[in-house]
Write an enzyme that holds these catalytic residues in place. Structure first.
Site, PDB file in Angstrom:
ATOM      1  N   ASP A  26       1.474  -1.539  -0.163  1.00 56.15           N
ATOM      2  CA  ASP A  26       0.291   0.372  -0.053  1.00 56.15           C
ATOM      3  C   ASP A  26       0.695   1.076  -0.235  1.00 56.15           C
ATOM      4  OD1 ASP A  26      -2.451   1.123  -0.287  1.00 56.15           O
ATOM      5  OD2 ASP A  26      -2.992   1.174   2.138  1.00 56.15           O
ATOM      6  N   HIS A  43       1.999   3.002  -9.160  1.00 63.53           N
ATOM      7  CA  HIS A  43       1.692   1.618  -9.402  1.00 63.53           C
ATOM      8  C   HIS A  43       3.005   0.781 -10.877  1.00 63.53           C
ATOM      9  CE1 HIS A  43      -1.711   2.281  -7.594  1.00 63.53           C
ATOM     10  NE2 HIS A  43      -2.663   2.578  -8.421  1.00 63.53           N
ATOM     11  N   LEU A 137      11.147 -20.613  -4.869  1.00 62.55           N
ATOM     12  CA  LEU A 137       9.721 -19.890  -3.505  1.00 62.55           C
ATOM     13  C   LEU A 137       8.400 -20.031  -4.435  1.00 62.55           C
ATOM     14  CD1 LEU A 137       9.325 -17.053  -2.100  1.00 62.55           C
ATOM     15  CD2 LEU A 137      10.264 -15.150  -4.789  1.00 62.55           C
TER      16      LEU A 137
HETATM   17  C1  IPE Z   1      -5.559  -2.450  -0.154  1.00 59.89           C
HETATM   18  O1  IPE Z   1      -5.237  -1.753  -0.380  1.00 59.89           O
HETATM   19  C2  IPE Z   1      -4.982  -3.698  -1.343  1.00 59.89           C
HETATM   20  C3  IPE Z   1      -4.037  -4.043  -1.619  1.00 59.89           C
HETATM   21  C4  IPE Z   1      -3.042  -3.516  -1.796  1.00 59.89           C
HETATM   22  C5  IPE Z   1      -4.187  -4.291  -2.915  1.00 59.89           C
HETATM   23  P1  IPE Z   1      -5.859  -0.335  -0.409  1.00 59.89           P
HETATM   24  O2  IPE Z   1      -5.289   0.829  -0.153  1.00 59.89           O
HETATM   25  O3  IPE Z   1      -7.019  -0.427  -1.851  1.00 59.89           O
HETATM   26  O4  IPE Z   1      -6.757  -0.340   1.317  1.00 59.89           O
HETATM   27  P2  IPE Z   1      -7.593   0.508   1.924  1.00 59.89           P
HETATM   28  O5  IPE Z   1      -9.447   0.040   0.981  1.00 59.89           O
HETATM   29  O6  IPE Z   1      -7.667   2.078   1.504  1.00 59.89           O
HETATM   30  O7  IPE Z   1      -8.671  -0.662   3.058  1.00 59.89           O
HETATM   31  C1  IPE Z   2      -1.589   0.012  -2.598  1.00 58.47           C
HETATM   32  O1  IPE Z   2      -1.660   1.829  -2.870  1.00 58.47           O
HETATM   33  C2  IPE Z   2      -1.875  -0.345  -5.372  1.00 58.47           C
HETATM   34  C3  IPE Z   2      -3.567  -0.907  -5.020  1.00 58.47           C
HETATM   35  C4  IPE Z   2      -4.359  -1.097  -4.024  1.00 58.47           C
HETATM   36  C5  IPE Z   2      -3.794  -1.290  -6.894  1.00 58.47           C
HETATM   37  P1  IPE Z   2      -2.699   2.874  -3.377  1.00 58.47           P
HETATM   38  O2  IPE Z   2      -2.834   3.156  -4.639  1.00 58.47           O
HETATM   39  O3  IPE Z   2      -4.512   2.274  -2.430  1.00 58.47           O
HETATM   40  O4  IPE Z   2      -1.930   3.991  -2.406  1.00 58.47           O
HETATM   41  P2  IPE Z   2      -2.025   4.551  -1.557  1.00 58.47           P
HETATM   42  O5  IPE Z   2      -2.640   3.751  -0.332  1.00 58.47           O
HETATM   43  O6  IPE Z   2      -3.579   5.389  -2.241  1.00 58.47           O
HETATM   44  O7  IPE Z   2      -1.176   5.981  -1.371  1.00 58.47           O
HETATM   45 MG    MG Z   3      -4.458   2.434  -0.324  1.00 57.71          MG
END
Ligand code: IPE
Ligand code: IPE
Ligand code: MG
Length: 256
Positions: A26, A43, A137
């Site tokens: 995240d 990403h 792995l």
């Molecule tokens: C959780 O991240 C899912 C992934 C990393 C794929 P999100 O950024 O979507 O989570 P929430 O919604 O903030 O909890």
């Molecule tokens: C996690 O990073 C990747 C996915 C959920 C696909 P985010 O896109 O949630 O990044 P933030 O949380 O907005 O910084």
């Molecule tokens: Mg996020």
């Protein structure tokens, strides 16, 4: 073939290096925003982090690495971001699978594939087939995955397979149908990006997993950051319901 390993039924063997690490990657969007870049740039940069950490896990002899790439709730994001992420999966799979194969890594994707384009499903199947017999792995990517979806699909399959057992089900009847039936439960869970929540990841399997939350954003989570997470894990006392005193007493520490 089911790999039954339940921390609530048997006390697992605990090694210095976690056998299975599960990660919520995240913070990509915030990483990009901090640099005045579009979210999708985060990403893209996040894929580099994956590559770096896979290498490190191989070097450390971690046996299972499970990465949450797209949750069942991430469809709620703007359409352009979702479609960029789908394109990125496709591109990353195509580009990386041969390298993974050369490194004896077995790739498995878990999650509901029914919403993916046919082209992506084919790419996933081909990638899994190519690496299916690898013995290094096991890299699991959770895409369109949700912990509740997983438990429910397993319950439905279990009930269809063994209708005569309704009302008598035990853990060991369910676990062969869970998406990660082939792996032991995670020893270490890592979430980057500063949030302290599970976000519908491996709900069943995280029952006794050590949880590690860090503010570091996923694109900045490097090999040293993983070492720090493992060091934190090594300081934990994994009691699985027992007392500290029992852990010191060798005989009782092996009691089930
Ligand atoms: C959780 O991240 C899912 C992934 C990393 C794929 P999100 O950024 O979507 O989570 P929430 O919604 O903030 O909890
Ligand atoms: C996690 O990073 C990747 C996915 C959920 C696909 P985010 O896109 O949630 O990044 P933030 O949380 O907005 O910084
Ligand atoms: Mg996020």
């Amino acid at each position: 073939m089911a790999f039954f390993s339940s921390a609530t039924k048997n006390i697992p063997v605990v090694n210095e290096i976690p056998q299975h690490i599960a990660v919520i990657m995240d913070g990509n969007g915030r990483w990009a925003r901090n640099r005045f870049l579009p979210r999708v740039a985060g990403h893209k940069r996040g894929v580099e982090t994956v590559r770096d950490l896979v290498k490190h896990c191989v070097a450390l002899k971690v046996e299972f690495l499970t990465l949450f790439a797209f949750s069942s709730e991430n469809w709620r994001r703007p359409a352009e971001e979702v479609s960029f992420l789908m394109g990125l999966f496709m591109h990353a799979l195509k580009r990386e699978v041969v390298k993974l194969h050369k490194n004896n890594i077995k790739l498995v994707m878990i999650g509901d594939r029914s919403r993916f384009d046919a082209e992506l499903v084919t790419q996933i199947e081909e990638s899994e087939q190519l690496t299916a017999n690898n013995t290094g792995l096991v890299l699991t990517i959770a895409a369109n995955y949700g912990g509740r979806w997983d438990v429910l699909q397993a319950v439905n399959k279990m009930q269809l397979a063994t209708p005569d057992l309704v009302g008598l089900y035990q853990e060991e009847h369910l676990t062969p149908y869970l998406s990660m039936h082939y792996a032991p439960e995670p020893d270490l869970f890592i979430r980057t990006g500063g949030e302290s929540r599970i976000s519908n990841f491996l709900l069943w399997q995280l029952a006794y997993t050590e949880l590690y939350f860090t503010d570091t954003l996923w694109p900045d989570f490097n090999q040293e950051a993983l070492d720090l997470a493992i060091q934190s894990y090594q300081k934990r006392e994994r009691r699985f319901g027992r007392t500290s005193e029992q852990l010191i007493d060798k005989d009782s520490s092996t009691a089930q």
